[in-house]
Write a protein that holds these residues in place. Structure first.
Motif, PDB file in Angstrom:
ATOM      1  N   VAL A  95       0.778  -1.090   0.019  1.00  0.00           N
ATOM      2  CA  VAL A  95      -0.212  -0.009   0.464  1.00  0.00           C
ATOM      3  C   VAL A  95       0.572   1.280  -0.174  1.00  0.00           C
ATOM      4  CG1 VAL A  95      -1.954   1.697   1.454  1.00  0.00           C
ATOM      5  CG2 VAL A  95      -1.807  -1.265   1.003  1.00  0.00           C
ATOM      6  N   ASN A  96       1.747   1.866   0.452  1.00  0.00           N
ATOM      7  CA  ASN A  96       2.729   2.370   1.075  1.00  0.00           C
ATOM      8  C   ASN A  96       3.353   2.946  -0.425  1.00  0.00           C
ATOM      9  OD1 ASN A  96       2.263   3.089   3.525  1.00  0.00           O
ATOM     10  ND2 ASN A  96       3.566   2.093   4.497  1.00  0.00           N
ATOM     11  N   ALA A  97       3.574   1.894  -1.082  1.00  0.00           N
ATOM     12  CA  ALA A  97       4.447   1.499  -2.301  1.00  0.00           C
ATOM     13  C   ALA A  97       3.810   2.973  -3.367  1.00  0.00           C
ATOM     14  CB  ALA A  97       5.282   0.323  -2.758  1.00  0.00           C
ATOM     15  N   ALA A  98       2.836   1.850  -3.654  1.00  0.00           N
ATOM     16  CA  ALA A  98       1.209   2.000  -4.410  1.00  0.00           C
ATOM     17  C   ALA A  98       1.267   3.886  -4.402  1.00  0.00           C
ATOM     18  CB  ALA A  98      -0.155   2.270  -3.858  1.00  0.00           C
ATOM     19  N   VAL A  99       0.871   3.744  -2.794  1.00  0.00           N
ATOM     20  CA  VAL A  99       0.896   5.775  -2.684  1.00  0.00           C
ATOM     21  C   VAL A  99       1.580   6.506  -3.187  1.00  0.00           C
ATOM     22  CG1 VAL A  99       0.849   7.514  -0.389  1.00  0.00           C
ATOM     23  CG2 VAL A  99      -1.016   5.566  -0.457  1.00  0.00           C
ATOM     24  N   ARG A 100       3.265   6.013  -2.933  1.00  0.00           N
ATOM     25  CA  ARG A 100       4.421   6.765  -3.002  1.00  0.00           C
ATOM     26  C   ARG A 100       4.565   6.880  -4.459  1.00  0.00           C
ATOM     27  NH1 ARG A 100       6.189   4.146   0.160  1.00  0.00           N
ATOM     28  NH2 ARG A 100       7.886   2.028  -0.594  1.00  0.00           N
ATOM     29  N   LYS A 149       2.242   7.147  -6.546  1.00  0.00           N
ATOM     30  CA  LYS A 149       0.688   8.036  -6.952  1.00  0.00           C
ATOM     31  C   LYS A 149       0.151   7.527  -8.430  1.00  0.00           C
ATOM     32  CE  LYS A 149       2.270  12.597  -5.157  1.00  0.00           C
ATOM     33  NZ  LYS A 149       2.372  11.653  -3.888  1.00  0.00           N
ATOM     34  N   THR A 150      -0.037   6.126  -8.043  1.00  0.00           N
ATOM     35  CA  THR A 150      -0.244   5.063  -9.157  1.00  0.00           C
ATOM     36  C   THR A 150      -1.947   5.456  -9.641  1.00  0.00           C
ATOM     37  OG1 THR A 150      -0.628   3.274 -10.216  1.00  0.00           O
ATOM     38  CG2 THR A 150      -1.142   3.699  -7.860  1.00  0.00           C
ATOM     39  N   SER A 151      -2.454   5.736 -10.735  1.00  0.00           N
ATOM     40  CA  SER A 151      -4.201   5.605 -10.959  1.00  0.00           C
ATOM     41  C   SER A 151      -4.998   4.608 -10.327  1.00  0.00           C
ATOM     42  CB  SER A 151      -4.050   6.168 -12.747  1.00  0.00           C
ATOM     43  OG  SER A 151      -3.483   5.464 -13.127  1.00  0.00           O
ATOM     44  N   ASP A 152      -4.200   3.554 -10.439  1.00  0.00           N
ATOM     45  CA  ASP A 152      -4.744   2.412 -10.254  1.00  0.00           C
ATOM     46  C   ASP A 152      -4.312   1.628  -9.389  1.00  0.00           C
ATOM     47  OD1 ASP A 152      -6.457  -0.558 -10.091  1.00  0.00           O
ATOM     48  OD2 ASP A 152      -5.980  -1.062 -12.591  1.00  0.00           O
TER      49      ASP A 152
END
Length: 67
Positions: free
Chosen positions: A20-25, A27-30
């Motif tokens: 989840v933290n990697a996705a937030v960093r 800033k992915t659209s999906d």
């Protein structure tokens, strides 16, 4: 085994949190697709590590047979 013991044993909370933290960093659209991909990479790395460990043990065993 309690839920918390299971989570701790498999380090699930940390792995999910890392994804989840990697996705937030990123800033992915999906973010869900990103998290799934992130976890797949972890699986690949884990399997590669197991294969490397198995291969090294096999090589050590061959060396023992020679000696």
């Amino acid at each position: 085994m309690s839920v918390q013991e299971y989570l701790d044993k498999h380090m699930l909370s940390r792995k999910i949190e890392d994804a989840v933290n990697a996705a937030v960093r990123a800033k992915t659209s999906d973010p869900v697709l990103f998290i799934v991909s992130f976890l797949r990479i972890l699986i690949y790395m884990y399997r590669s590590e197991i294969m490397l460990h198995y291969s090294l043990n096999l090589q050590l065993e061959k060396c023992r047979l020679i000696i």
